[in-house]
Design a protein around this motif. Structure first.
Motif, PDB file in Angstrom:
ATOM      1  N   ALA A  85       0.854  -1.188   0.000  1.00 40.21           N
ATOM      2  CA  ALA A  85       0.000   0.000   0.000  1.00 40.21           C
ATOM      3  C   ALA A  85       0.887   1.234   0.000  1.00 40.21           C
ATOM      4  O   ALA A  85       1.868   1.301   0.747  1.00 40.21           O
ATOM      5  N   PHE A  86       0.568   2.192  -0.864  1.00 39.83           N
ATOM      6  CA  PHE A  86       1.309   3.443  -0.964  1.00 39.83           C
ATOM      7  C   PHE A  86       0.333   4.591  -0.770  1.00 39.83           C
ATOM      8  O   PHE A  86      -0.813   4.518  -1.204  1.00 39.83           O
ATOM      9  N   CYS A  87       0.788   5.649  -0.168  1.00 41.21           N
ATOM     10  CA  CYS A  87       0.001   6.870  -0.067  1.00 41.21           C
ATOM     11  C   CYS A  87       0.653   7.867  -1.015  1.00 41.21           C
ATOM     12  O   CYS A  87       1.838   8.197  -0.867  1.00 41.21           O
ATOM     13  N   MET A  96      -0.930  14.124 -12.715  1.00 43.20           N
ATOM     14  CA  MET A  96       0.422  13.751 -13.137  1.00 43.20           C
ATOM     15  C   MET A  96       1.032  12.731 -12.183  1.00 43.20           C
ATOM     16  O   MET A  96       1.692  11.787 -12.617  1.00 43.20           O
ATOM     17  N   ASN A  97       0.812  12.892 -10.893  1.00 45.02           N
ATOM     18  CA  ASN A  97       1.383  11.962  -9.922  1.00 45.02           C
ATOM     19  C   ASN A  97       0.756  10.572 -10.054  1.00 45.02           C
ATOM     20  O   ASN A  97       1.457   9.570 -10.056  1.00 45.02           O
ATOM     21  N   VAL A  98      -0.565  10.516 -10.196  1.00 43.28           N
ATOM     22  CA  VAL A  98      -1.245   9.231 -10.354  1.00 43.28           C
ATOM     23  C   VAL A  98      -0.850   8.593 -11.683  1.00 43.28           C
ATOM     24  O   VAL A  98      -0.590   7.387 -11.746  1.00 43.28           O
ATOM     25  N   GLU A 103       4.744   3.574 -13.590  1.00 42.11           N
ATOM     26  CA  GLU A 103       5.806   2.887 -12.850  1.00 42.11           C
ATOM     27  C   GLU A 103       5.399   1.477 -12.419  1.00 42.11           C
ATOM     28  O   GLU A 103       6.162   0.543 -12.561  1.00 42.11           O
ATOM     29  N   TYR A 104       4.199   1.323 -11.884  1.00 45.26           N
ATOM     30  CA  TYR A 104       3.793   0.055 -11.287  1.00 45.26           C
ATOM     31  C   TYR A 104       2.812  -0.751 -12.133  1.00 45.26           C
ATOM     32  O   TYR A 104       2.611  -1.935 -11.881  1.00 45.26           O
ATOM     33  N   ILE A 163       7.451  10.404  -8.573  1.00 46.88           N
ATOM     34  CA  ILE A 163       6.224  10.165  -7.812  1.00 46.88           C
ATOM     35  C   ILE A 163       6.352  10.772  -6.427  1.00 46.88           C
ATOM     36  O   ILE A 163       7.357  10.594  -5.747  1.00 46.88           O
ATOM     37  N   ASP A 164       5.313  11.509  -6.035  1.00 53.78           N
ATOM     38  CA  ASP A 164       5.269  12.138  -4.715  1.00 53.78           C
ATOM     39  C   ASP A 164       4.554  11.197  -3.748  1.00 53.78           C
ATOM     40  O   ASP A 164       3.338  11.112  -3.730  1.00 53.78           O
TER      41      ASP A 164
END
Length: 143
Positions: free
Chosen positions: A14-16, A22-24, A30-31, A85-86
């Protein structure tokens, strides 16, 4: 979309991440090749999911059309590089009211019943409902 941060689930991780388009999009790039992704609010309201690196379902069509796709399509077509990614590095950094109740209708017309979606009884805040950092591994949450 009224979310500042969202939770992205990839396999068992899980990532926050910051919720802007743009970040999403960069996160999906990436994933998305590795695993399917489920992105939801901190209250676990569904936002979108991917299959094979492409958006499969998105419950906020306005977010999809106006924020995500204008970033995701050029990244996928390699016209622009993905941004760094932020990720949220610490729960203490989560802004106040980062996860209000969603402003999109995430249950009607999508085969999801109201009972399947946990409804918070108050606005979430950074000081509530989060495990202490030393207990995050036990909860399966990446700090």
């Amino acid at each position: 979309m009224n979310q500042k941060y969202v939770m992205a689930l990839v396999d068992d991780d899980a990532f926050c991440i910051r919720a802007d388009g743009m970040n999403v999009a960069s996160f999906i790039k990436e994933y998305g090749k590795l695993e399917d992704i489920a992105i939801m609010t901190m209250h676990r309201y569904p936002l979108l999911n991917t299959r094979g690196g492409f958006v499969d379902r998105c419950f906020d069509q306005e977010y999809l059309a106006k924020q995500l796709l204008p970033c995701l399509i050029p990244i996928q077509q390699e016209q622009i590089p993905p941004a760094e990614i932020d990720y949220l590095k610490s729960w203490d950094l989560l802004p106040e009211n980062a996860a209000p109740v969603p402003d999109w209708d995430c249950d009607k017309g999508h085969g999801i019943w109201n009972l399947d979606i946990p409804k918070p009884d108050h606005e979430w805040s950074a000081a509530e409902e989060w495990p202490e950092e030393e207990n995050m591994e036990d909860e399966g949450i990446e700090p």
